[in-house]
Write a protein that holds these residues in place. Structure first.
Motif, PDB file in Angstrom:
ATOM      1  N   VAL B 100       0.848  -1.204   0.000  1.00  0.00           N
ATOM      2  CA  VAL B 100       0.000   0.000   0.000  1.00  0.00           C
ATOM      3  C   VAL B 100       0.884   1.255   0.000  1.00  0.00           C
ATOM      4  O   VAL B 100       0.626   2.212  -0.738  1.00  0.00           O
ATOM      5  CB  VAL B 100      -0.986  -0.017   1.194  1.00  0.00           C
ATOM      6  CG1 VAL B 100      -1.748   1.300   1.285  1.00  0.00           C
ATOM      7  CG2 VAL B 100      -1.974  -1.173   1.049  1.00  0.00           C
ATOM      8  N   ALA B 101       1.959   1.224   0.792  1.00  0.00           N
ATOM      9  CA  ALA B 101       2.874   2.383   0.845  1.00  0.00           C
ATOM     10  C   ALA B 101       3.491   2.668  -0.522  1.00  0.00           C
ATOM     11  O   ALA B 101       3.772   3.829  -0.854  1.00  0.00           O
ATOM     12  CB  ALA B 101       3.972   2.141   1.875  1.00  0.00           C
ATOM     13  N   SER B 102       3.652   1.620  -1.336  1.00  0.00           N
ATOM     14  CA  SER B 102       4.284   1.825  -2.647  1.00  0.00           C
ATOM     15  C   SER B 102       3.434   2.715  -3.561  1.00  0.00           C
ATOM     16  O   SER B 102       3.934   3.248  -4.539  1.00  0.00           O
ATOM     17  CB  SER B 102       4.592   0.487  -3.332  1.00  0.00           C
ATOM     18  OG  SER B 102       3.409  -0.113  -3.805  1.00  0.00           O
ATOM     19  N   GLY B 103       2.159   2.898  -3.203  1.00  0.00           N
ATOM     20  CA  GLY B 103       1.314   3.834  -3.942  1.00  0.00           C
ATOM     21  C   GLY B 103       1.775   5.277  -3.779  1.00  0.00           C
ATOM     22  O   GLY B 103       1.342   6.163  -4.502  1.00  0.00           O
ATOM     23  N   LEU B 104       2.689   5.485  -2.812  1.00  0.00           N
ATOM     24  CA  LEU B 104       3.218   6.842  -2.582  1.00  0.00           C
ATOM     25  C   LEU B 104       4.655   6.971  -3.058  1.00  0.00           C
ATOM     26  O   LEU B 104       5.337   7.944  -2.739  1.00  0.00           O
ATOM     27  CB  LEU B 104       3.147   7.174  -1.080  1.00  0.00           C
ATOM     28  CG  LEU B 104       1.744   7.349  -0.525  1.00  0.00           C
ATOM     29  CD1 LEU B 104       1.743   7.242   0.996  1.00  0.00           C
ATOM     30  CD2 LEU B 104       1.170   8.691  -0.941  1.00  0.00           C
ATOM     31  N   ALA B 123      -5.678   4.537   4.306  1.00  0.00           N
ATOM     32  CA  ALA B 123      -6.087   3.804   3.095  1.00  0.00           C
ATOM     33  C   ALA B 123      -6.560   2.394   3.450  1.00  0.00           C
ATOM     34  O   ALA B 123      -7.553   1.895   2.907  1.00  0.00           O
ATOM     35  CB  ALA B 123      -4.932   3.758   2.106  1.00  0.00           C
ATOM     36  N   LEU B 124      -5.843   1.754   4.387  1.00  0.00           N
ATOM     37  CA  LEU B 124      -6.238   0.401   4.814  1.00  0.00           C
ATOM     38  C   LEU B 124      -7.613   0.440   5.473  1.00  0.00           C
ATOM     39  O   LEU B 124      -8.457  -0.437   5.252  1.00  0.00           O
ATOM     40  CB  LEU B 124      -5.199  -0.183   5.781  1.00  0.00           C
ATOM     41  CG  LEU B 124      -3.821  -0.534   5.192  1.00  0.00           C
ATOM     42  CD1 LEU B 124      -2.840  -0.887   6.300  1.00  0.00           C
ATOM     43  CD2 LEU B 124      -3.941  -1.708   4.218  1.00  0.00           C
ATOM     44  N   ALA B 125      -7.829   1.490   6.286  1.00  0.00           N
ATOM     45  CA  ALA B 125      -9.125   1.621   6.982  1.00  0.00           C
ATOM     46  C   ALA B 125     -10.248   1.870   5.971  1.00  0.00           C
ATOM     47  O   ALA B 125     -11.349   1.332   6.119  1.00  0.00           O
ATOM     48  CB  ALA B 125      -9.050   2.762   7.994  1.00  0.00           C
ATOM     49  N   THR B 126      -9.960   2.669   4.940  1.00  0.00           N
ATOM     50  CA  THR B 126     -10.991   2.982   3.933  1.00  0.00           C
ATOM     51  C   THR B 126     -11.534   1.720   3.280  1.00  0.00           C
ATOM     52  O   THR B 126     -12.732   1.586   3.050  1.00  0.00           O
ATOM     53  CB  THR B 126     -10.397   3.916   2.844  1.00  0.00           C
ATOM     54  OG1 THR B 126      -9.896   5.066   3.489  1.00  0.00           O
ATOM     55  CG2 THR B 126     -11.437   4.308   1.814  1.00  0.00           C
TER      56      THR B 126
END
Lengths: 270, 246
Positions: B100-104, B123-126
């Motif tokens: 997920v962090a790689s999206g940044l 993002a994980l919570a969303t």
């Protein structure tokens, strides 16, 4: 310890550990990008560089560095021309490099013994000058990998998405090929051109079996490579064996132990 | 009126033979939920790649946020999930958090340290997968992996997401959850969605604009209620019962 009384062994350990850290770090990216064959192509180019150095009278190690970097650029060029058959690039560069190496070796018949040390690695052959070059280039590769780690992670995970996120994928790929070439060139002194790909691939393969995160994959790969090099150098010193082969056999043994161990606990393979 | 998020003008493309796309014109406005449907091999994926600049058309112009895609640099406004989740390598040794962090990790996304951690958590919570943060990506089910890729897509707060068959290989329950989530993000956050799907019933239910791709042409329907059973049967080569959830 007796082994450290010999200055050539101290140099071998310094060069070996530096090479192990660099190859095993970049190796994780190489394996994840399914580029393991790149190692073979570039290491054959480094052999051509060694032969050129011996034939034309410049330091062979510099030849290895220069030829492998040139080969990396050539691979990228051929790959861009044959987009749908990228593996052609590797085959062409490997064959051309091996052809050049064989021709130059046959022209300089007197250096057969020296070339042997570059083919299979040597404990005695690591000179002070080699150590400096290995440490400087090794540090450069590690710093460059650290700076590019996020881009390389994204490209290795999913190249198309990396492009859409604005990462200059083509430029990073060329830079990565050059870093791989430098890594292979600095490792040929200890492991030899024929076996250096193993040091690139096997520790990374072990890490893929055990890692629980990306950072731990790099760390495990480092540990396996350093362990293999240190153990391999000790064994080759005491039993008078070629260090390259010994190191690679140790790394392979670690991989098989891990594979068998994982199978026993029922986790399957990569 | 806002500049269109995506604009294609007279775009044509061929793979060296006959044209697979011919004089295609598409306009996706801010806040649109645009679904692309069509039979297999209709060049839907090629069309999406043209929109993103991954494939260069033979003719025509492609604009993102009013800028030609060739000179477009504001990639932080865009996120993309390729077909089959980009053929994820299941032995890739990365945790959900790392993926997920790689999206940044792209350009113009300078988040680091704590702010990066916070963005990943959000993002994980969303998408409701905080509990999976430490798991390896290869250990997840197809549905969970799709949610991870959607979280990676959303972590940089993009203005538009491009999704290429995001629910292929995912069970029916997870598919519905996924579409509900997209619907919510579109309606509540104004997220523009461009999605390729074979799930025409759902597409008609949540999209406000549908592009039917067939024979190199794209037939745009601004009002999804206009799309009849017969029309779908003609486009797709088979009939389905539409499920309008709107």
């Amino acid at each position: 310890m007796e082994i450290f009384k010999y200055s050539f062994m101290v140099r071998a350990f310094a060069a070996g550990i530096a090479s192990a850290l660099v190859t095993s770090s970049i190796g994780v990216f190489v394996v994840l990008r399914r580029m393991s064959m790149v190692g073979d192509s570039l290491s054959h180019a480094s052999l051509a560089g060694v032969a050129a150095g011996m034939l034309f009278g410049f330091y062979p190690f510099y030849g290895a560095v220069a030829f492998s970097v040139l080969a990396a650029l050539l691979v990228e060029f051929v790959r861009a021309t044959f987009k749908r058959y990228a593996e052609i690039a590797l085959a062409v560069v490997m064959s051309a490099s091996m052809g050049a190496a064989v021709v130059m070796i046959s022209l300089g018949r007197s250096f057969n013994a020296d070339i042997f040390s570059y083919l299979f690695g040597s404990l005695m052959a690591v000179a002070e000058e080699d150590i400096k070059l290995i440490i400087i280039l090794g540090a450069f590769v590690l710093v460059a990998l650290y700076i590019l780690r996020r881009q390389l992670f994204s490209i290795a995970f999913d190249e198309e998405t990396a492009r859409v996120s604005g990462i200059p994928v083509n430029k990073v790929n060329v830079l990565f090929s050059i870093l791989t070439a430098l890594t292979l060139a600095i490792s040929v002194r200890i492991v030899g051109t024929l076996l250096v790909t193993a040091l690139l691939v096997i520790p990374a393969a072990v890490s893929l079996q055990l890692a629980r995160s990306f950072n731990s994959a790099i760390l495990i790969s480092n540990v396996v490579a350093v362990f293999s090099v240190v153990t391999g150098l000790c064994i080759s010193f005491y039993f008078d064996l070629a260090p390259g082969g010994t190191i690679v056999l140790i790394a392979s043994a670690v991989l098989f132990v891990v594979l068998i161990g994982k199978r026993r606990v029922g986790k399957g393979g990569i | 009126m806002d500049t269109p998020v995506v604009e294609l003008k007279d775009v044509s493309f061929s793979y060296g033979g006959p044209k697979v796309l011919e004089k295609v014109n598409i306009k996706v406005e801010k806040g649109d939920f645009f679904a692309l449907i069509g039979p297999n091999g209709a060049a839907k994926t090629t069309l999406m790649k043209i929109m993103l600049g991954l494939v260069v058309p033979d003719e025509g112009e492609v604009k993102l946020f009013g800028k030609n895609v060739k000179s477009f640099r504001q990639w932080h406004k865009i996120a993309y999930v390729p077909q089959h989740g980009g053929q994820i390598n299941l032995s890739f040794p990365a945790t959900v958090r790392e993926v997920v962090a790689s999206g940044l990790f792209g350009k113009n996304r300078p988040l680091k340290g704590k702010s990066l951690e916070e963005a990943v958590k959000k993002a994980l919570a969303t998408v409701g997968i905080e509990h999976l943060a430490a798991r390896l990506i290869g250990e997840l089910s197809g549905g969970q992996r799709q949610k991870v890729l959607l979280a990676r897509c959303l972590v940089g707060n993009p203005e538009v997401v491009f999704l290429d068959e995001p629910t292929s290989g995912v069970d029916a329950e997870s598919q519905q959850e996924f579409y509900d989530l997209l619907d919510r993000l579109n309606k509540e956050r104004g997220l523009t969605v461009v999605m390729i799907t074979h799930d025409i019933g759902t597409a008609c239910g949540i999209a406000n604009k549908i592009g039917c791709v067939k024979g190199g042409k794209v037939d745009i329907h601004e009002n999804t209620k206009d799309i009849t059973e017969d029309h779908i049967a003609e486009i797709m080569g088979y009939s389905i019962k539409k499920q309008r959830t709107k």
